[in-house]
Write a protein that holds these residues in place. Structure first.
Motif, PDB file in Angstrom:
ATOM      1  N   GLU A 185       0.816  -1.219   0.000  1.00  0.00           N
ATOM      2  CA  GLU A 185       0.000   0.000   0.000  1.00  0.00           C
ATOM      3  C   GLU A 185       0.848   1.267   0.000  1.00  0.00           C
ATOM      4  O   GLU A 185       0.512   2.260  -0.650  1.00  0.00           O
ATOM      5  CB  GLU A 185      -0.930   0.020   1.219  1.00  0.00           C
ATOM      6  CG  GLU A 185      -2.051  -0.986   1.094  1.00  0.00           C
ATOM      7  CD  GLU A 185      -3.103  -0.833   2.187  1.00  0.00           C
ATOM      8  OE1 GLU A 185      -3.313   0.292   2.649  1.00  0.00           O
ATOM      9  OE2 GLU A 185      -3.701  -1.862   2.568  1.00  0.00           O
ATOM     10  N   LYS A 186       1.971   1.210   0.726  1.00  0.00           N
ATOM     11  CA  LYS A 186       2.825   2.399   0.767  1.00  0.00           C
ATOM     12  C   LYS A 186       3.410   2.707  -0.601  1.00  0.00           C
ATOM     13  O   LYS A 186       3.539   3.864  -0.993  1.00  0.00           O
ATOM     14  CB  LYS A 186       3.964   2.186   1.775  1.00  0.00           C
ATOM     15  CG  LYS A 186       3.545   2.469   3.195  1.00  0.00           C
ATOM     16  CD  LYS A 186       4.755   2.671   4.085  1.00  0.00           C
ATOM     17  CE  LYS A 186       4.358   2.711   5.544  1.00  0.00           C
ATOM     18  NZ  LYS A 186       5.516   2.563   6.433  1.00  0.00           N
ATOM     19  N   VAL A 187       3.790   1.652  -1.310  1.00  0.00           N
ATOM     20  CA  VAL A 187       4.326   1.849  -2.657  1.00  0.00           C
ATOM     21  C   VAL A 187       3.237   2.406  -3.578  1.00  0.00           C
ATOM     22  O   VAL A 187       3.475   3.329  -4.364  1.00  0.00           O
ATOM     23  CB  VAL A 187       4.901   0.524  -3.204  1.00  0.00           C
ATOM     24  CG1 VAL A 187       5.164   0.617  -4.703  1.00  0.00           C
ATOM     25  CG2 VAL A 187       6.191   0.165  -2.464  1.00  0.00           C
ATOM     26  N   VAL A 188       2.026   1.859  -3.452  1.00  0.00           N
ATOM     27  CA  VAL A 188       0.910   2.342  -4.269  1.00  0.00           C
ATOM     28  C   VAL A 188       0.654   3.825  -3.982  1.00  0.00           C
ATOM     29  O   VAL A 188       0.451   4.622  -4.905  1.00  0.00           O
ATOM     30  CB  VAL A 188      -0.352   1.483  -4.030  1.00  0.00           C
ATOM     31  CG1 VAL A 188      -1.603   2.160  -4.583  1.00  0.00           C
ATOM     32  CG2 VAL A 188      -0.169   0.106  -4.664  1.00  0.00           C
ATOM     33  N   GLU A 189       0.732   4.192  -2.707  1.00  0.00           N
ATOM     34  CA  GLU A 189       0.540   5.611  -2.368  1.00  0.00           C
ATOM     35  C   GLU A 189       1.598   6.500  -2.993  1.00  0.00           C
ATOM     36  O   GLU A 189       1.308   7.579  -3.501  1.00  0.00           O
ATOM     37  CB  GLU A 189       0.597   5.806  -0.842  1.00  0.00           C
ATOM     38  CG  GLU A 189      -0.752   5.685  -0.184  1.00  0.00           C
ATOM     39  CD  GLU A 189      -0.624   5.693   1.333  1.00  0.00           C
ATOM     40  OE1 GLU A 189       0.262   6.409   1.862  1.00  0.00           O
ATOM     41  OE2 GLU A 189      -1.399   4.964   1.984  1.00  0.00           O
ATOM     42  N   GLN A 190       2.823   6.031  -2.937  1.00  0.00           N
ATOM     43  CA  GLN A 190       3.923   6.796  -3.541  1.00  0.00           C
ATOM     44  C   GLN A 190       3.696   6.935  -5.057  1.00  0.00           C
ATOM     45  O   GLN A 190       3.866   8.003  -5.629  1.00  0.00           O
ATOM     46  CB  GLN A 190       5.269   6.090  -3.272  1.00  0.00           C
ATOM     47  CG  GLN A 190       6.450   6.600  -4.097  1.00  0.00           C
ATOM     48  CD  GLN A 190       7.195   7.759  -3.445  1.00  0.00           C
ATOM     49  OE1 GLN A 190       6.653   8.485  -2.618  1.00  0.00           O
ATOM     50  NE2 GLN A 190       8.427   7.937  -3.836  1.00  0.00           N
TER      51      GLN A 190
END
Lengths: 466, 466
Positions: B327-332
């Motif tokens: 999810e953090k990568v998707v947010e980035q």
């Protein structure tokens, strides 16, 4: 490789290979130092690294043990660590928050830069899709050369004649919106450490479109001959330079550059031999009078690259914009495209083509102009009634925005947050565009009359409170 | 600013302001040197610059005159000059030529990496568009958060369960194809001077997707433990590193990595704590047996980012691919997207969603598999009959390509050009993928049986001639 990292990878390899297993106590630091022929400081650093990654863990007074490295809660996710490599590419925190809140329907959006649901061309889109589906069997759905759908390019070239921009389809390059156009042009033409001159407050300051490629920005006021000359003359000649201009109903201020100012920009561009990005996406949304001709139409040299988009006039999610430039520039952009994304969606391109071809777009945009002019007048009437004592603003001749300046210098960051959190009303604080802190971008484009009134009253209350 | 450039801009300004006019003879070098308080060498350099730009011209034996600077044939187009600033971003010449010729219908394309017209899902696309147009009035057409159409993301997350990839829509990020996915990931996670390890010959070598952001590539053979370890251990630790892997029916070789090789890559990734790009766009096009599970499904740590696309299975021009990540990568990625292009076309996303939802995609891809297997067999039968004495090749278990190696080392560049120019037959020479010179990528995906035979016969003739 640094020694401790090398030792860490030997140990990781033992764990992953299963030589060292879950629960096993690892050899003492002294033993490891001997085994890998390094000093104990190196071993300590290796162990710290492996611990931070979750491969091993230490029990105080007992020793260091091999972890279950398959347990998801341990070990770093490398990708997340890597974000730090490029942390310069994160948006401003406020912009991130706005991007997030703007997608939420329960908010009142008196700042949003897009058409409201009632003004979207739903019927026209439906007609266009139906038309496209009729001939879908005959269409080329392959990779193209990246330039875009030829029929759309021909039609756009034709439509530009009304602005005295005399080009052919070979000069038109389709993009996925105007921001994407700037991204492609930056990759294709601006080297690192280029300086892009622009006039703040500016849309480009609310996105990292240039920063993401390490391109610098510098402020310039085109209208002041003296200041513009001083800035251009003092900037070092070993740097590459370009202008970014949004001459018509600019975001966020709603300003229109006069014909004379447009001529001046072109003049500076020629005197200093600097290219111009002309971002003209609000042109079709004029109210009382058509805006002055684009800089591109005054420019006989091709120094100006013209950028437009259908995001503001059809819908953002359709992702279609275009660039007008020389054939050589278009070729270069096509090549960049083949290295980045192989072009824009053919479906979106065909739908835009259908809307333009049959006159649906022109009919729709006429309605949009009329509706937005009324909404502008409505917003202005509320401002006149309630905001005169605390602020000043411009009367925009087109576009979506009114630029409000509060008389008192207050904490706009806090105002923005409190309005969002407590009242679910969203404004865009001016500082995200590089403006001083007591400015706000308001939009009359998105919300209903009722919500515009509601949002402004809440804003008024908080602005007075602060 | 360097003196001669400063003088040049003074003179430009005189010409553009009209103080110096068309046809006027300019003051002598001596006079100018006095006037601007510089030496004559500086004046000469200024004059040379202005002449190269077309502002002035010299008549031999007569003097230097002001030109009509509005004449388009003079003065440099600054944008074209600027291409040189970033000349590293031009594709290889051969790739440029292929990109150009691939759009031309009069050529026989026995190398093209896309489905032929008969295999495109025309009816399914038509159905999907019709369905979408029915509910177009209720849809959000605004800027979204850049992650993509939520219904498509949910559906994709659900479909990944069959590969033991257990994710939710929060882990799915929609892109405009797989190349675009790599571009976004590179911007978001790879710093300059990152080394990306990949196995040549490789698709990524035929595009400048990494070079365009100054990211370096380095060769690695994952299958050889010894070689892989040596390369990884000797690469300096101050550089950031990542793996790029195309494990399934890779472009151009058609290779499939065994489950064991996939496990090895994951192991290296963990031992050296390096992230993996897994580009798996050909997975659905398998013939005899389903390929091994994705590396992503073996990876419990999230080191692997999975990339897929519908370009090879629906149509390239639809421009829809996706990324599977934390999810953090998707947010980035969402944040990067808001700085670059604000997301992919909603129309394309909805059409893909409709095709997947109703089962049309699965039905279509089953047909594609059957048709392509037959075309593969047909191409192989011709190779068996005529090419055995001059070459070797693999038997691909899926994908689009056969990788041909000629026994004799010949000038493949010349072979490619002559086949294209004289016979209008297009092959992809192996060197564009970083291969040694006597290899060729053949594709059985695009052409008809008849044209495959025709193209191969021409190739045979020329390959023997050379």
């Amino acid at each position: 490789m640094m020694k401790y990292k090398k030792v860490a990878s030997y140990i990781r390899s033992k764990i992953i290979d299963g030589d060292w297993f879950y629960g096993m106590r690892i050899p003492s630091q002294r033993k490891l130092a001997n085994q890998y022929n390094v000093n104990r400081v190196t071993i300590i650093k290796s162990i710290e690294l492996l611990e931070s990654e979750g491969f091993i863990y230490t029990l105080k007074g007992s020793g260091t043990y091999v972890n279950d490295y398959l347990d998801e809660s341990f070990m770093l996710n490398k990708w997340e660590e890597m974000m730090e490599w490029t942390s310069r590419t994160r948006s401003q925190y406020t912009v991130q928050l706005i991007n997030k809140l703007e997608t939420q329907k329960e908010y009142i959006h008196i700042s949003k830069g897009e058409l409201g649901g009632d003004d979207l061309p739903h019927d026209e889109l439906k007609n266009a899709m139906t038309n496209v589906s009729l001939y879908i069997g005959n269409l080329a759905f392959g990779y193209n050369n990246g330039y875009g759908y030829i029929k759309l390019r021909e039609l756009l070239a034709d439509r530009l004649k009304k602005y005295n921009i005399n080009v052919t389809s070979n000069n038109i390059f389709i993009t996925s919106g105007a921001l994407h156009a700037i991204h492609l042009l930056s990759i294709g033409f601006l080297s690192q450490n280029t300086i892009v001159f622009r006039n703040t407050p500016s849309y480009v300051d609310s996105t990292h479109i240039f920063n993401i490629l390490n391109i610098r920005k510098k402020d310039i006021v085109y209208e002041s001959d003296k200041q513009a000359r001083a800035i251009l003359e003092k900037s070092p000649s070993y740097l590459n330079k370009a202008f970014y201009v949004e001459p018509t109903f600019s975001n966020p201020t709603g300003n229109v550059l006069s014909l004379k100012s447009r001529e001046k920009i072109l003049k500076y561009s020629m005197i200093h031999n600097l290219p111009v990005f002309e971002d003209d996406i609000y042109r079709d949304i004029w109210f009382d009078n058509e805006p002055p001709l684009p800089i591109k139409s005054l420019d006989k040299k091709g120094n100006t690259i013209y950028i437009s988009s259908f995001s503001k006039t059809i819908a953002p999610a359709i992702r279609i914009g275009f660039i007008v430039a020389s054939e050589k520039v278009v070729e270069q952009l096509g090549d960049i495209r083949m290295q980045i994304d192989y072009g824009s969606s053919i479906l979106s391109q065909m739908v835009v083509y259908e809307m333009l071809k049959g006159g649906d777009y022109d009919h729709h945009i006429k309605n949009v102009r009329e509706n937005l002019q009324k909404k502008r007048d409505y917003m202005l009437s509320i401002l006149d009634k309630h905001f005169s004592s605390i602020s000043t603003w411009n009367i925009p001749q087109g576009g979506f925005f009114i630029w409000l300046t509060l008389n008192k210098k207050i904490n706009i960051r806090k105002l923005f947050i409190e309005l969002a959190e407590k009242e679910r009303v969203l404004i865009n604080p001016g500082y995200i565009y590089g403006s001083s802190e007591n400015t706000i971008r308001l939009s009359f484009a998105y919300e209903s009359y009722e919500n515009i009134e509601y949002g402004l009253k809440k804003l008024l209350y908080y602005a007075k409170e602060f």
